[in-house]
Design a protein around this motif. Sequence first.
Motif, PDB file in Angstrom:
ATOM      1  N   HIS A 234      -7.879  -7.585  -5.866  1.00 55.40           N
ATOM      2  CA  HIS A 234      -6.537  -7.173  -5.464  1.00 55.40           C
ATOM      3  C   HIS A 234      -5.511  -8.306  -5.581  1.00 55.40           C
ATOM      4  O   HIS A 234      -4.418  -8.211  -5.027  1.00 55.40           O
ATOM      5  CB  HIS A 234      -6.557  -6.608  -4.036  1.00 55.40           C
ATOM      6  CG  HIS A 234      -7.233  -5.266  -3.959  1.00 55.40           C
ATOM      7  ND1 HIS A 234      -7.359  -4.547  -2.788  1.00 55.40           N
ATOM      8  CD2 HIS A 234      -7.815  -4.493  -4.914  1.00 55.40           C
ATOM      9  CE1 HIS A 234      -7.999  -3.405  -3.025  1.00 55.40           C
ATOM     10  NE2 HIS A 234      -8.287  -3.360  -4.298  1.00 55.40           N
ATOM     11  N   SER A 235      -5.865  -9.392  -6.284  1.00 51.56           N
ATOM     12  CA  SER A 235      -4.893 -10.489  -6.443  1.00 51.56           C
ATOM     13  C   SER A 235      -3.679  -9.967  -7.213  1.00 51.56           C
ATOM     14  O   SER A 235      -3.810  -9.201  -8.167  1.00 51.56           O
ATOM     15  CB  SER A 235      -5.534 -11.665  -7.176  1.00 51.56           C
ATOM     16  OG  SER A 235      -5.954 -11.258  -8.461  1.00 51.56           O
ATOM     17  N   ALA A 236      -2.491 -10.416  -6.782  1.00 57.09           N
ATOM     18  CA  ALA A 236      -1.259  -9.750  -7.232  1.00 57.09           C
ATOM     19  C   ALA A 236      -0.807 -10.194  -8.613  1.00 57.09           C
ATOM     20  O   ALA A 236      -0.621 -11.376  -8.874  1.00 57.09           O
ATOM     21  CB  ALA A 236      -0.149 -10.007  -6.229  1.00 57.09           C
ATOM     22  N   GLN A 237      -0.640  -9.204  -9.470  1.00 51.94           N
ATOM     23  CA  GLN A 237       0.118  -9.371 -10.723  1.00 51.94           C
ATOM     24  C   GLN A 237       1.544  -8.893 -10.447  1.00 51.94           C
ATOM     25  O   GLN A 237       2.511  -9.405 -10.979  1.00 51.94           O
ATOM     26  CB  GLN A 237      -0.493  -8.508 -11.814  1.00 51.94           C
ATOM     27  CG  GLN A 237      -1.911  -8.870 -12.182  1.00 51.94           C
ATOM     28  CD  GLN A 237      -1.973  -9.575 -13.518  1.00 51.94           C
ATOM     29  OE1 GLN A 237      -1.154  -9.322 -14.374  1.00 51.94           O
ATOM     30  NE2 GLN A 237      -2.908 -10.475 -13.688  1.00 51.94           N
ATOM     31  N   ALA A 238       1.610  -7.831  -9.667  1.00 49.61           N
ATOM     32  CA  ALA A 238       2.876  -7.330  -9.120  1.00 49.61           C
ATOM     33  C   ALA A 238       2.511  -6.845  -7.724  1.00 49.61           C
ATOM     34  O   ALA A 238       1.648  -5.976  -7.574  1.00 49.61           O
ATOM     35  CB  ALA A 238       3.423  -6.197  -9.957  1.00 49.61           C
ATOM     36  N   ALA A 239       3.122  -7.445  -6.711  1.00 47.36           N
ATOM     37  CA  ALA A 239       2.668  -7.192  -5.339  1.00 47.36           C
ATOM     38  C   ALA A 239       3.196  -5.865  -4.808  1.00 47.36           C
ATOM     39  O   ALA A 239       4.291  -5.420  -5.170  1.00 47.36           O
ATOM     40  CB  ALA A 239       3.102  -8.336  -4.432  1.00 47.36           C
ATOM     41  N   ILE A 240       2.391  -5.257  -3.926  1.00 47.40           N
ATOM     42  CA  ILE A 240       2.750  -3.986  -3.286  1.00 47.40           C
ATOM     43  C   ILE A 240       4.153  -4.058  -2.668  1.00 47.40           C
ATOM     44  O   ILE A 240       4.967  -3.133  -2.840  1.00 47.40           O
ATOM     45  CB  ILE A 240       1.730  -3.669  -2.159  1.00 47.40           C
ATOM     46  CG1 ILE A 240       0.344  -3.398  -2.736  1.00 47.40           C
ATOM     47  CG2 ILE A 240       2.240  -2.564  -1.246  1.00 47.40           C
ATOM     48  CD1 ILE A 240      -0.089  -1.990  -2.892  1.00 47.40           C
ATOM     49  N   ALA A 241       4.459  -5.147  -1.952  1.00 50.23           N
ATOM     50  CA  ALA A 241       5.773  -5.246  -1.287  1.00 50.23           C
ATOM     51  C   ALA A 241       6.893  -5.226  -2.319  1.00 50.23           C
ATOM     52  O   ALA A 241       7.951  -4.621  -2.101  1.00 50.23           O
ATOM     53  CB  ALA A 241       5.845  -6.528  -0.452  1.00 50.23           C
ATOM     54  N   ASP A 242       6.653  -5.886  -3.461  1.00 50.33           N
ATOM     55  CA  ASP A 242       7.672  -5.912  -4.509  1.00 50.33           C
ATOM     56  C   ASP A 242       7.848  -4.518  -5.118  1.00 50.33           C
ATOM     57  O   ASP A 242       8.969  -4.088  -5.413  1.00 50.33           O
ATOM     58  CB  ASP A 242       7.264  -6.930  -5.582  1.00 50.33           C
ATOM     59  CG  ASP A 242       8.357  -7.138  -6.605  1.00 50.33           C
ATOM     60  OD1 ASP A 242       9.516  -7.345  -6.195  1.00 50.33           O
ATOM     61  OD2 ASP A 242       8.080  -7.057  -7.816  1.00 50.33           O
ATOM     62  N   VAL A 243       6.751  -3.798  -5.279  1.00 49.65           N
ATOM     63  CA  VAL A 243       6.845  -2.444  -5.837  1.00 49.65           C
ATOM     64  C   VAL A 243       7.560  -1.522  -4.840  1.00 49.65           C
ATOM     65  O   VAL A 243       8.376  -0.678  -5.241  1.00 49.65           O
ATOM     66  CB  VAL A 243       5.452  -1.890  -6.205  1.00 49.65           C
ATOM     67  CG1 VAL A 243       5.571  -0.467  -6.734  1.00 49.65           C
ATOM     68  CG2 VAL A 243       4.794  -2.779  -7.251  1.00 49.65           C
ATOM     69  N   ALA A 244       7.276  -1.698  -3.549  1.00 47.98           N
ATOM     70  CA  ALA A 244       7.979  -0.885  -2.533  1.00 47.98           C
ATOM     71  C   ALA A 244       9.481  -1.129  -2.622  1.00 47.98           C
ATOM     72  O   ALA A 244      10.295  -0.201  -2.539  1.00 47.98           O
ATOM     73  CB  ALA A 244       7.454  -1.220  -1.137  1.00 47.98           C
ATOM     74  N   LYS A 245       9.853  -2.413  -2.823  1.00 52.72           N
ATOM     75  CA  LYS A 245      11.277  -2.722  -3.009  1.00 52.72           C
ATOM     76  C   LYS A 245      11.814  -1.994  -4.235  1.00 52.72           C
ATOM     77  O   LYS A 245      12.874  -1.382  -4.216  1.00 52.72           O
ATOM     78  CB  LYS A 245      11.457  -4.234  -3.169  1.00 52.72           C
ATOM     79  CG  LYS A 245      12.893  -4.653  -3.463  1.00 52.72           C
ATOM     80  CD  LYS A 245      12.996  -6.018  -4.120  1.00 52.72           C
ATOM     81  CE  LYS A 245      12.736  -5.937  -5.611  1.00 52.72           C
ATOM     82  NZ  LYS A 245      12.961  -7.209  -6.319  1.00 52.72           N
ATOM     83  N   ASN A 246      11.048  -2.054  -5.316  1.00 51.05           N
ATOM     84  CA  ASN A 246      11.486  -1.447  -6.578  1.00 51.05           C
ATOM     85  C   ASN A 246      11.624   0.066  -6.483  1.00 51.05           C
ATOM     86  O   ASN A 246      12.579   0.638  -7.015  1.00 51.05           O
ATOM     87  CB  ASN A 246      10.490  -1.795  -7.689  1.00 51.05           C
ATOM     88  CG  ASN A 246      10.855  -3.093  -8.375  1.00 51.05           C
ATOM     89  OD1 ASN A 246      11.778  -3.129  -9.163  1.00 51.05           O
ATOM     90  ND2 ASN A 246      10.154  -4.153  -8.040  1.00 51.05           N
ATOM     91  N   THR A 247      10.668   0.727  -5.813  1.00 49.16           N
ATOM     92  CA  THR A 247      10.778   2.191  -5.709  1.00 49.16           C
ATOM     93  C   THR A 247      12.003   2.557  -4.874  1.00 49.16           C
ATOM     94  O   THR A 247      12.645   3.574  -5.130  1.00 49.16           O
ATOM     95  CB  THR A 247       9.498   2.814  -5.109  1.00 49.16           C
ATOM     96  OG1 THR A 247       9.148   2.100  -3.915  1.00 49.16           O
ATOM     97  CG2 THR A 247       8.349   2.762  -6.095  1.00 49.16           C
ATOM     98  N   GLY A 278      -0.820  -3.432   5.766  1.00 46.26           N
ATOM     99  CA  GLY A 278      -1.000  -4.886   5.682  1.00 46.26           C
ATOM    100  C   GLY A 278      -1.331  -5.368   4.285  1.00 46.26           C
ATOM    101  O   GLY A 278      -1.849  -6.473   4.104  1.00 46.26           O
ATOM    102  N   LEU A 279      -1.024  -4.523   3.262  1.00 46.51           N
ATOM    103  CA  LEU A 279      -1.424  -4.865   1.893  1.00 46.51           C
ATOM    104  C   LEU A 279      -0.257  -5.341   1.034  1.00 46.51           C
ATOM    105  O   LEU A 279      -0.356  -5.365  -0.197  1.00 46.51           O
ATOM    106  CB  LEU A 279      -2.067  -3.624   1.228  1.00 46.51           C
ATOM    107  CG  LEU A 279      -3.266  -3.023   1.970  1.00 46.51           C
ATOM    108  CD1 LEU A 279      -3.733  -1.740   1.288  1.00 46.51           C
ATOM    109  CD2 LEU A 279      -4.409  -4.037   2.044  1.00 46.51           C
ATOM    110  N   GLY A 280       0.856  -5.724   1.672  1.00 43.86           N
ATOM    111  CA  GLY A 280       2.068  -6.085   0.927  1.00 43.86           C
ATOM    112  C   GLY A 280       1.857  -7.159  -0.126  1.00 43.86           C
ATOM    113  O   GLY A 280       2.535  -7.175  -1.152  1.00 43.86           O
ATOM    114  N   GLY A 281       0.905  -8.070   0.113  1.00 38.69           N
ATOM    115  CA  GLY A 281       0.680  -9.166  -0.830  1.00 38.69           C
ATOM    116  C   GLY A 281      -0.345  -8.834  -1.908  1.00 38.69           C
ATOM    117  O   GLY A 281      -0.565  -9.626  -2.820  1.00 38.69           O
ATOM    118  N   ASP A 282      -0.964  -7.649  -1.804  1.00 37.72           N
ATOM    119  CA  ASP A 282      -1.999  -7.276  -2.787  1.00 37.72           C
ATOM    120  C   ASP A 282      -1.369  -6.711  -4.050  1.00 37.72           C
ATOM    121  O   ASP A 282      -0.208  -6.313  -4.075  1.00 37.72           O
ATOM    122  CB  ASP A 282      -2.926  -6.202  -2.191  1.00 37.72           C
ATOM    123  CG  ASP A 282      -3.913  -6.794  -1.199  1.00 37.72           C
ATOM    124  OD1 ASP A 282      -3.764  -7.986  -0.874  1.00 37.72           O
ATOM    125  OD2 ASP A 282      -4.804  -6.063  -0.749  1.00 37.72           O
TER     126      ASP A 282
END
Length: 298
Positions: A234-247, A278-282
Motif C-alpha cells: 500500500h505504499s503511496a504512488q498517489a495517496a488516498i488523501a490526495d485522491v480524496a482532495k482530487n475527487t 486511517g488510510l490517508g497515506g496509503d
Amino acid sequence: MTTTVSSRVGFLGLGVMGQPMALRLVRAGVGLVVWNRTPDRCDPVVAAGARAVDTVTEVAADCATVVVMLADEFAVDQVLDPGGPGFADLVRDRLLIMMGTYPPAYSVALQAAVRAAGGSYVEAPVSGSRAAAEAGALVAMLAGDDPSVLARTQELLASVAARVVPCGPVPSALLTKLTVNSYIITMLTGLAEAVHLGDRLGIERRRLTEVLLGGTLASPVLATKLEKLAAGDHSAQAAIADVAKNTGLITTAAARAGAAAPLAEVCHRLFADAVDLGLGGDDLIAVISSLEARAGSL
Ligand SMILES: NC(=O)c1ccc[n+]([C@@H]2O[C@H](COP(=O)([O-])OP(=O)(O)OC[C@H]3O[C@@H](n4cnc5c(N)ncnc54)[C@H](OP(=O)(O)O)[C@@H]3O)[C@@H](O)[C@H]2O)c1
C-alpha cells in the motif's frame, strides 16, 4: 548537459511527486535550489547535486524560476503567503510554475496576485504518479498567456515530462487535469471494486490479473495496481488523501459546469471513507478497504 533556462531553478515541495521530479531536473543538469517543510526529504536530491535551503526567501533570492509542487492550496498559502508582506519580494521578476493540483479559481486568483506583484505565472499540472515521475514519463498540461514564458517552461520540463500539452490560458490546464483525473480515478476505483467482487466470488487475484493483463486493456498503470493488490503493498504512488482532495475538486468543477458526475461522487465518498479508516497515506488502490468496510468484513 546544462539547460539554457535561467541559471538556477527553485523547487518547493519534495513529496511523493516532487522528489523524483526534482531528482530528474538535477540529473539533467539544472542547478536546483530546493526547499521542503520537512527538511530531510531534500536529502536524496541534495545527494544528486541540488542545494537545500532553510527558507523560501532564500530560494527566491537565488532563482528566477520557481517550481511549486505543494500538496494543496492551503500549503501554497502557508508557504507563499499571497497578500502577505513578503509576497511581492518572493515573486517579483520571478516565474512561478505551479505543478500541483489546485482549485482552478484559486489558480486564477494566484495568477492575478503574482502578476500584480510583477511576476510571471504558469500552470503545469501533471498526469502520472510516482513511477511516471521517476521515469520522466509524466504528461504536463500547460496554461498561461506569454508564449516566451510557456516556451521556457516547456524547455525546463523536458527531463520531467514525456509530453507537454498546451491547454490555453489559466486555468485551462487545471480544468484539463481534473477532467483527466475523473477518468483515471473512476477507472482505478472500478478496478478495486472488481478485485473486491472477485475476492467474494472466490476468484484468485492471480487469475484475475492474468486475464486483465492478457488482453487489450493491459497497461502499465493496471499492472502496477494489480501487483500492489496482489502483494498487499500500500505504499503511496498517489495517496488516498490526495485522491480524496482530487475527487472533491472534480465534483465541484462538475457542479459548476452543470455536468453529471455520479461516478466521481461515489468515488469521493469511498476515498473520504478510506481517510476516515486511517488510510490517508496509503496508495489509492487501498480504497478497496472502503469496499471491504461496506461489505462488513473490516
Ligand atoms: N501523487 C500523484 O500521483 C500525483 C500526480 C499528479 C499530481 N499530483 C498533485 O501534485 C501535488 C503534490 O502531490 P504529492 O503526491 O507529491 O503530495 P505529497 O507527497 O503529500 O507532498 C506534498 C508536499 O506538500 C508539502 N506540504 C503539505 N502541506 C504543507 C504545508 N502546510 N506547508 C508546507 N508544505 C506543505 C509537503 O511537505 P512535507 O514533506 O513537509 O509533508 C510535501 O512537500 C498535489 O497537488 C497532488 O494533487 C499528485
